[in-house]
Motif scaffolding. Structure first.
Motif, PDB file in Angstrom:
ATOM      1  N   ALA A  54     -16.044  47.132  -9.609  1.00  0.00           N
ATOM      2  CA  ALA A  54     -15.542  48.441  -9.195  1.00  0.00           C
ATOM      3  C   ALA A  54     -14.655  48.364  -7.951  1.00  0.00           C
ATOM      4  O   ALA A  54     -13.609  49.014  -7.883  1.00  0.00           O
ATOM      5  CB  ALA A  54     -16.720  49.376  -8.938  1.00  0.00           C
ATOM      6  N   GLU A  55     -15.062  47.553  -6.975  1.00  0.00           N
ATOM      7  CA  GLU A  55     -14.301  47.460  -5.732  1.00  0.00           C
ATOM      8  C   GLU A  55     -12.890  46.945  -5.988  1.00  0.00           C
ATOM      9  O   GLU A  55     -11.907  47.485  -5.464  1.00  0.00           O
ATOM     10  CB  GLU A  55     -15.010  46.524  -4.737  1.00  0.00           C
ATOM     11  CG  GLU A  55     -16.394  46.969  -4.343  1.00  0.00           C
ATOM     12  CD  GLU A  55     -17.519  46.384  -5.205  1.00  0.00           C
ATOM     13  OE1 GLU A  55     -18.609  46.142  -4.652  1.00  0.00           O
ATOM     14  OE2 GLU A  55     -17.310  46.181  -6.425  1.00  0.00           O
ATOM     15  N   CYS A  89     -15.336  40.118  -4.600  1.00  0.00           N
ATOM     16  CA  CYS A  89     -14.877  41.400  -4.051  1.00  0.00           C
ATOM     17  C   CYS A  89     -14.685  41.308  -2.539  1.00  0.00           C
ATOM     18  O   CYS A  89     -13.708  41.825  -2.000  1.00  0.00           O
ATOM     19  CB  CYS A  89     -15.858  42.517  -4.392  1.00  0.00           C
ATOM     20  SG  CYS A  89     -15.754  43.002  -6.131  1.00  0.00           S
ATOM     21  N   ARG A  90     -15.606  40.637  -1.861  1.00  0.00           N
ATOM     22  CA  ARG A  90     -15.471  40.490  -0.410  1.00  0.00           C
ATOM     23  C   ARG A  90     -14.174  39.775  -0.052  1.00  0.00           C
ATOM     24  O   ARG A  90     -13.491  40.150   0.897  1.00  0.00           O
ATOM     25  CB  ARG A  90     -16.670  39.730   0.166  1.00  0.00           C
ATOM     26  CG  ARG A  90     -17.947  40.527   0.107  1.00  0.00           C
ATOM     27  CD  ARG A  90     -19.132  39.714   0.592  1.00  0.00           C
ATOM     28  NE  ARG A  90     -20.365  40.360   0.195  1.00  0.00           N
ATOM     29  CZ  ARG A  90     -21.448  40.435   0.954  1.00  0.00           C
ATOM     30  NH1 ARG A  90     -21.461  39.878   2.144  1.00  0.00           N
ATOM     31  NH2 ARG A  90     -22.520  41.043   0.513  1.00  0.00           N
ATOM     32  N   MET A 117     -15.465  45.374   7.727  1.00  0.00           N
ATOM     33  CA  MET A 117     -15.044  44.220   6.931  1.00  0.00           C
ATOM     34  C   MET A 117     -15.484  42.927   7.603  1.00  0.00           C
ATOM     35  O   MET A 117     -15.960  42.008   6.951  1.00  0.00           O
ATOM     36  CB  MET A 117     -13.521  44.248   6.739  1.00  0.00           C
ATOM     37  CG  MET A 117     -13.004  43.186   5.788  1.00  0.00           C
ATOM     38  SD  MET A 117     -13.600  43.380   4.115  1.00  0.00           S
ATOM     39  CE  MET A 117     -14.382  41.803   3.843  1.00  0.00           C
ATOM     40  N   GLU A 118     -15.350  42.853   8.917  1.00  0.00           N
ATOM     41  CA  GLU A 118     -15.747  41.653   9.664  1.00  0.00           C
ATOM     42  C   GLU A 118     -17.243  41.378   9.512  1.00  0.00           C
ATOM     43  O   GLU A 118     -17.657  40.227   9.376  1.00  0.00           O
ATOM     44  CB  GLU A 118     -15.376  41.789  11.138  1.00  0.00           C
ATOM     45  CG  GLU A 118     -15.804  40.625  12.005  1.00  0.00           C
ATOM     46  CD  GLU A 118     -15.106  39.306  11.658  1.00  0.00           C
ATOM     47  OE1 GLU A 118     -15.700  38.250  11.961  1.00  0.00           O
ATOM     48  OE2 GLU A 118     -13.997  39.317  11.108  1.00  0.00           O
ATOM     49  N   GLU A 119     -18.053  42.424   9.507  1.00  0.00           N
ATOM     50  CA  GLU A 119     -19.500  42.245   9.332  1.00  0.00           C
ATOM     51  C   GLU A 119     -19.832  41.815   7.906  1.00  0.00           C
ATOM     52  O   GLU A 119     -20.755  41.031   7.686  1.00  0.00           O
ATOM     53  CB  GLU A 119     -20.240  43.537   9.670  1.00  0.00           C
ATOM     54  CG  GLU A 119     -20.191  43.889  11.133  1.00  0.00           C
ATOM     55  CD  GLU A 119     -20.695  45.288  11.423  1.00  0.00           C
ATOM     56  OE1 GLU A 119     -21.310  45.473  12.484  1.00  0.00           O
ATOM     57  OE2 GLU A 119     -20.448  46.207  10.610  1.00  0.00           O
ATOM     58  N   SER A 124     -13.659  34.887   7.428  1.00  0.00           N
ATOM     59  CA  SER A 124     -13.122  34.816   6.069  1.00  0.00           C
ATOM     60  C   SER A 124     -11.850  33.984   6.006  1.00  0.00           C
ATOM     61  O   SER A 124     -11.099  33.885   6.971  1.00  0.00           O
ATOM     62  CB  SER A 124     -12.831  36.226   5.548  1.00  0.00           C
ATOM     63  OG  SER A 124     -11.831  36.835   6.334  1.00  0.00           O
ATOM     64  N   PHE A 125     -11.617  33.395   4.856  1.00  0.00           N
ATOM     65  CA  PHE A 125     -10.396  32.651   4.591  1.00  0.00           C
ATOM     66  C   PHE A 125      -9.268  33.664   4.461  1.00  0.00           C
ATOM     67  O   PHE A 125      -9.399  34.671   3.772  1.00  0.00           O
ATOM     68  CB  PHE A 125     -10.546  31.859   3.290  1.00  0.00           C
ATOM     69  CG  PHE A 125      -9.338  31.037   2.942  1.00  0.00           C
ATOM     70  CD1 PHE A 125      -9.155  29.791   3.525  1.00  0.00           C
ATOM     71  CD2 PHE A 125      -8.392  31.500   2.044  1.00  0.00           C
ATOM     72  CE1 PHE A 125      -8.030  29.018   3.210  1.00  0.00           C
ATOM     73  CE2 PHE A 125      -7.291  30.738   1.716  1.00  0.00           C
ATOM     74  CZ  PHE A 125      -7.101  29.499   2.302  1.00  0.00           C
TER      75      PHE A 125
END
Length: 134
Positions: A54-55, A89-90, A117-119, A124-125
């Protein structure tokens, strides 16, 4: 647009999920900087790897409509805890969201956890990790 209204939109679209295999419907609603809301539900396929969450459906709809600045997302599923997005999704979210973009995760009991988003995906790459390609 309040976070609750965004969660309500995610709940509405969850009912349209195509989930004949997992029977696990998920809904997402994405608020763009322009104020437009993009919704998405998960869409399964007998060949599981080609299914889409869904995301990602909501994000891809927004991107294909020319939107690229987002302020908030809501994700809903029939889970006991607030539903966590999968790793794929992340990673997609980290491509398009700022580190402080709000993500509201909720469940069948309306228990909501709001993270940035950071949490959700620290360290993240991203494109800067690919170095100079030109």
């Amino acid at each position: 647009m309040s976070s609750q209204e965004l969660l309500d939109k995610a709940r509405e679209i969850k009912e349209k999920a195509y989930v004949p295999y997992s029977e696990f419907p998920v809904g997402a609603a994405l608020l763009s900087q322009s104020g437009k809301i993009y919704t998405g539900c998960n869409i399964e396929n007998a060949a599981y790897p080609v299914s889409c969450c869904a995301e990602r459906v909501a994000i891809f709809k927004a991107i294909s409509d020319g939107e690229s600045d987002f302020t908030e997302m809501a994700v809903v599923a029939d889970t006991e805890r607030p539903v966590p997005p999968c790793g794929s999704c992340r990673q997609v979210m980290s491509e398009f969201f700022n580190s402080d973009t709000k993500i509201n995760l909720t469940n069948i009991h309306n228990y909501t956890k709001t993270v940035t988003m950071e949490e959700l995906l620290p360290f993240s790459f991203n494109s800067s990790d690919m170095g100079d390609r030109g």
